[in-house]
Design a protein around this motif. Structure first.
Motif, short mmCIF file in Angstrom:
data_model
loop_
_atom_site.label_atom_id
_atom_site.label_comp_id
_atom_site.label_asym_id
_atom_site.label_seq_id
_atom_site.Cartn_x
_atom_site.Cartn_y
_atom_site.Cartn_z
N GLY A 27 0.86 -1.00 -0.02
CA GLY A 27 -0.08 -0.05 -0.01
C GLY A 27 0.88 1.22 0.03
O GLY A 27 0.42 2.34 -0.76
N THR A 28 1.87 1.30 0.74
CA THR A 28 2.79 2.22 0.92
C THR A 28 3.39 2.60 -0.62
O THR A 28 3.72 3.71 -1.08
N LEU A 29 4.08 1.71 -1.37
CA LEU A 29 4.39 1.87 -2.58
C LEU A 29 3.37 2.10 -3.54
O LEU A 29 3.76 3.13 -4.28
N PHE A 30 2.33 1.77 -3.53
CA PHE A 30 1.40 2.15 -4.58
C PHE A 30 0.57 3.40 -4.46
O PHE A 30 0.81 4.32 -5.36
N ILE A 31 0.30 3.68 -3.05
CA ILE A 31 -0.27 4.96 -2.78
C ILE A 31 0.64 6.05 -3.13
O ILE A 31 0.38 7.28 -3.64
N GLU A 77 -17.16 6.29 -0.93
CA GLU A 77 -16.05 5.04 -0.71
C GLU A 77 -14.72 5.42 -0.40
O GLU A 77 -14.15 6.32 -1.22
N GLN A 78 -14.15 4.93 0.72
CA GLN A 78 -12.67 5.13 0.95
C GLN A 78 -11.99 4.21 0.10
O GLN A 78 -11.90 3.09 0.07
N ILE A 79 -10.85 4.86 -0.90
CA ILE A 79 -10.19 3.98 -1.69
C ILE A 79 -8.63 4.51 -1.55
O ILE A 79 -8.29 5.47 -1.18
N GLY A 80 -7.86 3.81 -2.14
CA GLY A 80 -6.50 3.99 -2.00
C GLY A 80 -6.15 5.51 -2.92
O GLY A 80 -5.02 6.20 -2.59
N PHE A 81 -6.70 5.56 -4.04
CA PHE A 81 -6.48 6.63 -5.00
C PHE A 81 -6.96 8.08 -4.06
O PHE A 81 -6.13 8.93 -4.56
N ILE A 85 -5.57 7.78 7.05
CA ILE A 85 -6.55 7.53 7.98
C ILE A 85 -8.12 8.02 7.35
O ILE A 85 -9.08 7.14 7.41
N VAL A 86 -7.84 9.09 6.96
CA VAL A 86 -9.06 9.97 6.80
C VAL A 86 -9.70 9.21 5.46
O VAL A 86 -10.83 9.12 5.33
N THR A 87 -8.90 9.21 4.49
CA THR A 87 -9.27 8.89 3.03
C THR A 87 -9.18 7.48 2.57
O THR A 87 -9.89 7.06 1.69
N VAL A 88 -8.45 6.69 3.18
CA VAL A 88 -7.92 5.37 2.72
C VAL A 88 -8.75 4.45 3.50
O VAL A 88 -9.11 3.30 2.88
N GLY A 89 -8.89 4.46 4.76
CA GLY A 89 -9.67 3.41 5.58
C GLY A 89 -8.52 2.30 6.11
O GLY A 89 -7.37 2.85 6.40
N LEU A 90 -8.83 1.05 6.44
CA LEU A 90 -8.24 0.31 6.82
C LEU A 90 -8.64 -1.20 6.07
O LEU A 90 -9.50 -1.60 5.84
N THR A 91 -7.43 -1.94 6.02
CA THR A 91 -7.43 -3.24 5.43
C THR A 91 -6.32 -4.20 6.04
O THR A 91 -5.26 -3.45 6.45
N TYR A 92 -6.51 -5.40 6.08
CA TYR A 92 -5.34 -6.40 6.57
C TYR A 92 -4.89 -7.32 5.55
O TYR A 92 -3.97 -8.07 5.89
N ILE A 93 -5.46 -7.14 4.23
CA ILE A 93 -5.09 -8.02 3.18
C ILE A 93 -4.38 -7.18 2.18
O ILE A 93 -4.43 -6.00 2.05
N TYR A 94 -3.83 -7.92 0.97
CA TYR A 94 -3.38 -7.18 0.05
C TYR A 94 -4.21 -6.47 -0.84
O TYR A 94 -5.49 -7.43 -1.32
N LYS A 95 -4.18 -5.36 -1.11
CA LYS A 95 -5.33 -4.47 -1.99
C LYS A 95 -4.20 -3.65 -3.22
O LYS A 95 -4.15 -2.40 -2.62
N PRO A 96 -3.82 -4.19 -4.01
CA PRO A 96 -3.12 -3.51 -5.13
C PRO A 96 -3.91 -2.58 -5.71
O PRO A 96 -3.32 -1.72 -6.55
N ASP A 97 -5.17 -2.92 -5.81
CA ASP A 97 -6.07 -1.94 -6.63
C ASP A 97 -6.38 -0.57 -5.63
O ASP A 97 -7.00 -0.81 -4.80
N LEU A 98 -5.87 0.43 -6.27
CA LEU A 98 -6.19 1.73 -5.72
C LEU A 98 -7.49 2.39 -5.86
O LEU A 98 -7.95 3.47 -5.28
N PHE A 99 -8.43 1.87 -6.84
CA PHE A 99 -9.56 2.35 -7.25
C PHE A 99 -10.73 1.51 -6.68
O PHE A 99 -11.91 1.86 -7.08
N TYR A 100 -10.62 0.87 -5.85
CA TYR A 100 -11.58 -0.25 -5.10
C TYR A 100 -11.28 -0.55 -3.71
O TYR A 100 -10.33 -1.36 -3.76
N GLY A 101 -12.18 -0.41 -2.84
CA GLY A 101 -11.94 -0.67 -1.58
C GLY A 101 -10.94 0.03 -0.64
O GLY A 101 -10.26 0.60 -1.14
N GLN A 102 -10.98 -0.31 0.42
CA GLN A 102 -10.00 0.38 1.40
C GLN A 102 -8.80 -0.02 1.47
O GLN A 102 -8.24 -1.16 0.65
N ASN A 103 -7.89 0.38 1.82
CA ASN A 103 -6.57 0.17 1.72
C ASN A 103 -5.66 0.69 3.01
O ASN A 103 -6.18 1.01 4.04
#
Length: 297
Positions: free
Chosen positions: A83-87, A148-152, A227-245
């Motif tokens: 997530g750090t690398l992608f975001i 929705e909170q997303i990585g992008f 924290i405000v924009t991305v949310g929280l996840t515990y699994i791999y989420k390389p997609d920045l345009f869907y789901g929390q990261n």
């Protein structure tokens, strides 16, 4: 009549030389002392992070998913590293080209025009804006709109933080490029845009890279906007345009705020990992800058 008390010229020169030598040594000593005092807190932080986070370092820590229970001991931080690398990478792709082009306009075209002065003022203002304000701005203008909170969204917030740093640092580097280089290129018949692309920017590439690295380092360590924009996840989420990261800074905050030894150990390991990533980016940027900079010898 010559005074008997006059000082011989050789003695005067020796006294002057001795005073200059003493002043030089004193100044050198004071500067060295200031450097030690300034570097001492940095070395303390590095020692604390390395000594406490080193015990967590392992292949599993860098690749395994994050435990959902803060009490659970063990790895890992794989999703946060990705997530750090992608975001941060997406934020850099947004902010660095826009910032460099903005600095080119300010230094090469805008000069002291009203629009250029306004952009400089806004860049200076944005540099001092708290990061949480950028996060709230993106949350209100983007996250709420899409629902929705997303990585992008986190990348947009970090790009807003990076942009003024890139603009101001790049402009300062462009100012250091001698005008003789521009005039020589124009004398050979090159258009202004070609002079900028082939002469000015390569000459300032080392400083521009350093400024971009400074912006990336700040963005990689920001927590509130994520924290405000991305949310929280515990699994791999390389997609920045869907789901929390998530990213390392957010995981450091969440784990360090818990009273459990397992979560605090993961926080120290995540801090060491983040510091290592920034150091790696520093080495890569220096290699790139030295490879493409114009030889000034």
């Amino acid at each position: 009549m010559t005074s008997l008390s006059s000082t011989p010229p050789d003695l005067t020169r020796r006294n002057l030389s001795w005073r200059r030598s003493l002043a030089n040594r004193t100044s050198t000593l004071l500067i060295g002392l200031c450097v030690v005092l300034a570097a001492f807190p940095l070395f303390l932080v590095m020692w604390q992070v390395i000594s406490r986070g080193g015990s967590s370092m392992s292949l599993d820590f860098l690749t395994e998913e994050i435990p959902r229970n803060y009490r659970t001991a063990g790895p890992g931080m794989g999703p946060a590293i990705v997530g750090t690398l992608f975001i941060t990478g997406m934020a850099a792709l947004i902010a660095i080209p826009i910032g460099v082009l903005g600095a080119v306009y300010l230094n090469e075209y805008g000069k002291n025009k009203p629009l250029a002065r306004f952009i400089r003022t806004m860049a200076d203002v944005m540099t001092g804006v708290p990061s949480i304000m950028m996060g709230l701005f993106i949350y209100v203008s983007y996250v709420i709109v899409i629902g929705e909170q997303i990585g992008f969204a986190g990348s947009l917030a970090l790009a807003c933080l990076m942009l003024p740093i890139v603009i101001r640092s790049t402009e300062e580097m462009l100012r250091l490029v001698p005008d003789e280089l521009r005039q020589a290129s124009a004398g050979l018949g090159a258009r202004k845009w070609r002079t900028i692309m082939t002469v000015v920017l390569p000459s300032a590439s080392s400083g521009i890279t350093s400024g971009a690295l400074l912006a990336i380092a700040r963005a990689a360590g920001e927590t509130a906007p994520i924290i405000v924009t991305v949310g929280l996840t515990y699994i791999y989420k390389p997609d920045l345009f869907y789901g929390q990261n998530t990213n390392l800074a957010a995981q450091i905050f969440r784990n360090a705020s818990q009273p459990f030894a397992a979560s605090q150990e993961r926080a120290w390991g995540a801090a060491l990992t983040l510091m290592g990533l920034v150091f790696l980016f520093t080495i890569i940027s220096r290699i790139i800058a030295s490879r493409f900079a114009i030889d000034k010898r």
